[in-house]
Design an enzyme around this catalytic site. Structure first.
Site, PDB file in Angstrom:
ATOM      1  N   ARG A 104       1.020  -1.171   0.034  1.00  0.00           N
ATOM      2  CA  ARG A 104      -0.005  -0.040  -0.049  1.00  0.00           C
ATOM      3  C   ARG A 104       0.794   0.944   0.005  1.00  0.00           C
ATOM      4  O   ARG A 104       1.744   1.516   0.987  1.00  0.00           O
ATOM      5  CB  ARG A 104      -0.962   0.146   1.268  1.00  0.00           C
ATOM      6  CG  ARG A 104      -1.732   1.371   1.412  1.00  0.00           C
ATOM      7  CD  ARG A 104      -2.812   1.269   2.424  1.00  0.00           C
ATOM      8  NE  ARG A 104      -4.033   0.707   1.894  1.00  0.00           N
ATOM      9  CZ  ARG A 104      -5.091   0.800   2.155  1.00  0.00           C
ATOM     10  NH1 ARG A 104      -5.262   1.460   3.497  1.00  0.00           N
ATOM     11  NH2 ARG A 104      -6.201   0.100   1.922  1.00  0.00           N
ATOM     12  N   HIS A 131      -7.267   0.816  -6.299  1.00  0.00           N
ATOM     13  CA  HIS A 131      -7.539   0.089  -5.448  1.00  0.00           C
ATOM     14  C   HIS A 131      -8.374  -1.195  -5.866  1.00  0.00           C
ATOM     15  O   HIS A 131      -9.564  -1.544  -5.415  1.00  0.00           O
ATOM     16  CB  HIS A 131      -8.687   0.908  -4.187  1.00  0.00           C
ATOM     17  CG  HIS A 131      -8.645   0.271  -2.838  1.00  0.00           C
ATOM     18  ND1 HIS A 131      -7.484  -0.946  -2.510  1.00  0.00           N
ATOM     19  CD2 HIS A 131      -9.020   0.645  -1.694  1.00  0.00           C
ATOM     20  CE1 HIS A 131      -8.077  -1.065  -1.151  1.00  0.00           C
ATOM     21  NE2 HIS A 131      -8.726   0.036  -0.649  1.00  0.00           N
ATOM     22  N   GLN A 134     -10.473  -3.938  -3.337  1.00  0.00           N
ATOM     23  CA  GLN A 134     -11.671  -3.478  -2.875  1.00  0.00           C
ATOM     24  C   GLN A 134     -12.610  -3.487  -4.014  1.00  0.00           C
ATOM     25  O   GLN A 134     -13.730  -4.117  -3.417  1.00  0.00           O
ATOM     26  CB  GLN A 134     -11.431  -1.737  -2.323  1.00  0.00           C
ATOM     27  CG  GLN A 134     -12.780  -1.305  -1.947  1.00  0.00           C
ATOM     28  CD  GLN A 134     -13.164  -1.992  -0.607  1.00  0.00           C
ATOM     29  OE1 GLN A 134     -12.380  -1.832   0.544  1.00  0.00           O
ATOM     30  NE2 GLN A 134     -14.411  -2.780  -0.146  1.00  0.00           N
ATOM     31  N   ASP A 219     -17.255   7.525  -1.843  1.00  0.00           N
ATOM     32  CA  ASP A 219     -16.121   7.247  -0.752  1.00  0.00           C
ATOM     33  C   ASP A 219     -15.768   8.701  -0.164  1.00  0.00           C
ATOM     34  O   ASP A 219     -16.507   9.620  -0.305  1.00  0.00           O
ATOM     35  CB  ASP A 219     -14.816   6.830  -1.844  1.00  0.00           C
ATOM     36  CG  ASP A 219     -13.471   6.429  -1.232  1.00  0.00           C
ATOM     37  OD1 ASP A 219     -13.446   6.283  -0.030  1.00  0.00           O
ATOM     38  OD2 ASP A 219     -12.779   6.305  -1.732  1.00  0.00           O
ATOM     39  N   CYS A 259     -16.346   1.663   0.504  1.00  0.00           N
ATOM     40  CA  CYS A 259     -15.323   0.944   0.784  1.00  0.00           C
ATOM     41  C   CYS A 259     -14.974   1.079   2.347  1.00  0.00           C
ATOM     42  O   CYS A 259     -14.218   0.130   2.949  1.00  0.00           O
ATOM     43  CB  CYS A 259     -14.072   1.389  -0.006  1.00  0.00           C
ATOM     44  SG  CYS A 259     -13.482   2.846   0.292  1.00  0.00           S
ATOM     45  N   ARG A 287     -13.575  -8.741   1.853  1.00  0.00           N
ATOM     46  CA  ARG A 287     -12.499  -8.441   1.447  1.00  0.00           C
ATOM     47  C   ARG A 287     -11.352  -9.760   1.899  1.00  0.00           C
ATOM     48  O   ARG A 287     -10.478  -9.972   1.218  1.00  0.00           O
ATOM     49  CB  ARG A 287     -11.484  -7.181   2.173  1.00  0.00           C
ATOM     50  CG  ARG A 287     -12.098  -5.956   1.767  1.00  0.00           C
ATOM     51  CD  ARG A 287     -11.526  -5.386   0.431  1.00  0.00           C
ATOM     52  NE  ARG A 287     -10.245  -5.199   0.460  1.00  0.00           N
ATOM     53  CZ  ARG A 287      -9.440  -4.203   0.798  1.00  0.00           C
ATOM     54  NH1 ARG A 287      -9.903  -3.286   1.450  1.00  0.00           N
ATOM     55  NH2 ARG A 287      -8.154  -4.067   0.960  1.00  0.00           N
TER      56      ARG A 287
END
Ligand code: CP
Ligand code: NVA
Length: 304
Positions: A104, A131, A134, A219, A259, A287
């Protein structure tokens, strides 16, 4: 042979996603039934975090443990990455000691350079631009609740960020459409969208983007790494909250996804995220299941 990485959503074909989704279903069922599923016995995952995380760390770490392997957490502060060791060198070293790596970080160029020097598969656990893990969990969650996502409409209400670019790639692969509504100044960067991607439409009005949608998603207004823009974003995003009124424009059976982490009263109203159309906790849980399938696929390939 070239090493298979998952650095952005478009790194996999539909056939590969179909396989990973099917394995996710099987792995989820085994997990729920406390059935051991140690396909990665004695394998090691290294997780490199240059940004904060709750879900990504937990799902990869717990997932690797449940597959019979081990996960090691490194961050910028405690590792030599924070003291300027080149990512190319870090990738060489880490990939000689483990079987798979999750990163990340900030720019996509960093993870691309990392992967270019790794002997083992690298997974994108979020960059400024993408991402993919996700969105894989989100697509899986949609399919679990509603069946095939092909020909469906997803409404994206927010800035053009990592989640949106992964949604746009997923739309092209799975054959669904994205209604995109971004505030002025936070529009799509065309250099991050594949030429010929006709699977999205821009709407200046966020409410119009929700009309007829099968899934509404948003988001945080300020993604990690953009904190100094927070005050300007709060102003620019006025009107971009997903509230009950916008959900009413969507189809009656539309789902709501986020998310997480979420800010109630900013990008989403409490009545929506805590309401009956919201599947945010399933998304978060999934996830775990999809990433276990992903780890397994990248390390072992397709199992018979
Ligand atoms: N959605 C997500 O990636 O959450 P974390 O930042 O907590 O990992
Ligand atoms: N777009 C958000 C997602 C957090 C999981 C960010 O990058 O901070």
């Amino acid at each position: 042979m070239a090493i298979k990485h998952f650095l952005q959503f478009s790194d996999f074909t539909l056939d590969e996603f179909d396989y990973v989704i099917e394995r996710s279903r099987i792995i989820k069922r085994k997990f729920k039934n406390y059935e051991p599923h140690h396909t990665l016995l004695d394998r090691t995952l290294v997780m490199v975090f240059e940004k904060n995380s709750t879900r990504t760390r937990l799902s990869f770490e717990a997932g690797m443990h449940q597959l019979g392997g081990a996960a090691i957490y490194l961050n910028t502060r405690d590792s030599q990455l924070g003291r300027g060791e080149p990512v190319e060198d870090a990738a060489q070293v880490m990939s000689r000691m483990c079987d798979i790596i999750m990163v990340r970080t900030f720019g996509q160029d960093i993870i691309d350079r990392f992967a270019g020097h790794s002997r083992v598969p690298v997974i994108n656990g979020l960059t400024n631009e993408h991402h993919p893990c996700q969105v894989l969990a989100d697509v899986f969650t949609y399919i679990e609740h509603r069946g095939s996502i092909k020909d469906k409409t997803v409404a994206w209400i927010g800035d053009a960020n990592n989640m949106l670019y992964s949604w746009l790639q997923a739309a092209q692969i799975f054959g669904f459409h994205v209604n995109v509504s971004t505030p002025k100044g936070y529009e799509i960067d065309q250099s991050l969208v594949a030429s010929g991607n006709s699977n999205y439409t821009f709407f200046a009005n966020p409410s119009d983007a929700c009309a007829g949608a099968d899934l509404v998603t948003t988001d945080v207004w300020t993604s990690m790494g953009y904190e100094e823009e927070n005050a300007a974003r709060l102003k620019a995003f006025d009107g971009w909250i997903v509230d009950a009124e916008k959900m009413k424009r969507a189809n009656a059976d539309a789902l709501f996804m986020h998310c997480l982490p979420a800010h109630r009263g900013e990008e989403v109203a409490a009545e929506v995220i805590d309401g009956p159309q919201s599947v945010v906790w399933d998304e978060a849980e999934n996830r775990l299941h999809v990433q276990k399938a992903l780890l397994e696929y990248l390390v072992l390939g397709k199992l018979n």
